[in-house]
Design an enzyme around this catalytic site. Structure first.
Site, PDB file in Angstrom:
ATOM      1  NE  ARG A 130     -29.996  -3.893 -28.708  1.00 13.26           N
ATOM      2  CZ  ARG A 130     -31.294  -3.607 -28.668  1.00 13.26           C
ATOM      3  NH1 ARG A 130     -31.710  -2.422 -28.380  1.00 13.26           N
ATOM      4  NH2 ARG A 130     -32.191  -4.543 -28.912  1.00 13.26           N
ATOM      5  CD  GLN A 135     -27.296  -5.434 -36.540  1.00 16.76           C
ATOM      6  OE1 GLN A 135     -26.462  -5.475 -37.435  1.00 16.76           O
ATOM      7  NE2 GLN A 135     -28.359  -4.683 -36.596  1.00 16.76           N
ATOM      8  CG  ASP A 138     -29.165  -7.457 -30.053  1.00 11.75           C
ATOM      9  OD1 ASP A 138     -29.768  -7.819 -29.020  1.00 11.75           O
ATOM     10  OD2 ASP A 138     -29.310  -6.340 -30.565  1.00 11.75           O
ATOM     11  CB  SER A 141     -32.358  -7.561 -31.625  1.00 11.03           C
ATOM     12  OG  SER A 141     -31.941  -6.306 -31.169  1.00 11.03           O
ATOM     13  CE1 TYR A 236     -32.178  -1.066 -25.633  1.00 14.61           C
ATOM     14  CE2 TYR A 236     -29.873  -0.498 -25.251  1.00 14.61           C
ATOM     15  CZ  TYR A 236     -30.854  -1.438 -25.488  1.00 14.61           C
ATOM     16  OH  TYR A 236     -30.519  -2.761 -25.581  1.00 14.61           O
TER      17      TYR A 236
END
Ligand code: NAD
Length: 383
Positions: A130, A135, A138, A141, A236
């Protein structure tokens, strides 16, 4: 010494075999991008059948469409797949092939061993770090965002009432009360979607920054003093103690009883999701209220929810435990997922040799490459 790369990398996207899977790992836009890099792209016929991409659209984008999935699998240099493969599918990979998919590595030790035996490189989408740089690849997500949206649309559809307040000559209809538990990527999108539809939203998370984000979207934050909670360096949540969990359940019970819709999205990385709503709380909810458990597929946040099913309790509460929520919007889910795959391949593409460069010193690859060159190389799964 300079590493030697093979030329003319062949990327293969097999059709998903799990009947529940509606998404495709590549869409025509991703194919175009990969062909532009100099790769040969092969897709299995029917790949996009359930997300509105006919074979012809892949051909137009520059891919070859094949009906010989096994043949393509055993000759591919890179395989893009959504669901984890079967042992038989791994056994077909050629030596040195790079296989990118969700892998559930915490629960799939044997499968990781199979990849190592096969001398293929397994990349786990769950393990992409992360970080800002990663990103764009990812997939957790990109998919959670859409699952959050779908959870609200499904809830609104199952309710016998409406979400917005309506002032009519025949009287006023109150806005629906929605309670969102777990304010990560999915929870934030659920809040935003419910607000857009006019609901009154309350939200809870163990992370204070998540509560602040919920407030900035117009939700009311439920604050429960749980003592030390904390998070990991990846953002997290950490697992709560049994005492903290009990305190949370008790504090949430009243909000649940007053809500028309409860949406749960709480997960703890690498562990089973916590059970946050027990049967006695569901029994206290109003008839016709709806509970949507986004964690159902991996164990569930709500007692009594059946993964993959919709049920109704004796007191008339609808429990929605659908699996693959994002698969309900398969076209857009595939668009962003395919972009994640293509972005990853592009990021590690060596222009000169036209090949995906494996570099175990790279921070992103250290996070998500699980097996390479006959061994489990990821620190977390080595032993
Ligand atoms: P997730 O799917 O692991 O969990 C969902 C949510 O459940 C999290 O917000 C978590 O705090 C919450 N949760 C855990 N236990 C709970 C409990 N007992 N009660 C209530 N809620 C509980 O999380 P996620 O959606 O993948 O995102 C986690 C974090 O990572 C977020 O802060 C997000 O903004 C961040 N993130 C960062 C990047 C990046 O920097 N590239 C990318 C994506 C997400």
């Amino acid at each position: 010494m300079r590493p030697v790369y093979r030329h003319g990398m062949k990327i293969f996207a097999p059709k998903e075999t799990d009947p529940i899977e509606t998404r495709a790992s590549l869409d025509p836009a991703a194919v175009k991008k990969l062909v532009g890099l100099g790769a040969e792209v092969v897709v299995e016929s029917g790949l996009g059948d359930r997300c509105d991409h006919p074979d012809s659209s892949y051909e137009e984008a520059g891919a070859t469409v094949t009906s010989d999935g096994n043949g393509a699998l055993s000759s591919a240099d890179i395989v893009t797949r959504i669901r984890k493969p079967s042992d038989e599918q791994v056994a077909k990979l050629k030596e040195g092939a790079i296989h990118i998919s969700f892998l559930d590595p915490f629960n799939e030790k044997d499968l990781l061993g199979k990849f190592a035996d096969q001398k293929s490189t397994a990349i786990s989408l769950e393990m992409v770090p992360r970080t800002t740089l990663a990103q764009k690849m990812d997939a957790i997500s990109s998919q959670a965002n859409l699952a959050g949206y779908v959870s609200v649309i499904v809830a609104a559809n199952r309710m016998n009432g409406i979400f917005p307040m309506m002032m009519t000559p025949a009287g006023t209809i109150s806005p629906a009360k929605v309670f969102v538990v777990g304010i990560g990527v999915a929870g934030l999108q659920a809040i935003a979607t419910a607000k857009r539809l006019g609901a009154r939203v309350t939200a809870f998370d163990v992370r204070e920054e998540a509560l602040e984000q919920a407030e900035s979207l117009g939700a009311k934050a439920l604050r429960i003093d749980l003592g030390e909670t904390g998070g990991t360096d990846q953002g997290y949540a950490k697992e709560l103690t049994p005492e903290q969990l009990e305190k949370q359940r008790q504090a949430q019970a009243k909000v649940c009883a007053q809500s028309d819709v409860v949406i749960t999205t709480a997960k703890v990385f690498g562990r089973k999701p916590p059970v946050l709503i027990k049967k006695d709380v569901v029994d206290n909810m109003q008839p016709g209220s709806v509970v949507v458990d986004l964690a159902a597929e991996t164990g569930g946040n709500v007692e009594g929810v059946t993964p993959g099913e919709e049920t109704e309790t004796e007191n008339g509460v609808k429990l929605v435990g659908l699996a693959n929520f994002e698969g309900q919007v398969s076209k857009h889910a595939s668009q962003v997922l395919a972009a994640n795959f293509a972005n990853m391949i592009e990021h590690f593409w060596d222009e000169e040799s036209k090949a995906f460069k494996i570099d175990l010193e790279d921070e992103i690859q250290q996070g998500c490459v699980i097996t390479h060159d006959g061994a489990i190389v990821h620190e977390r799964f080595k032993d």
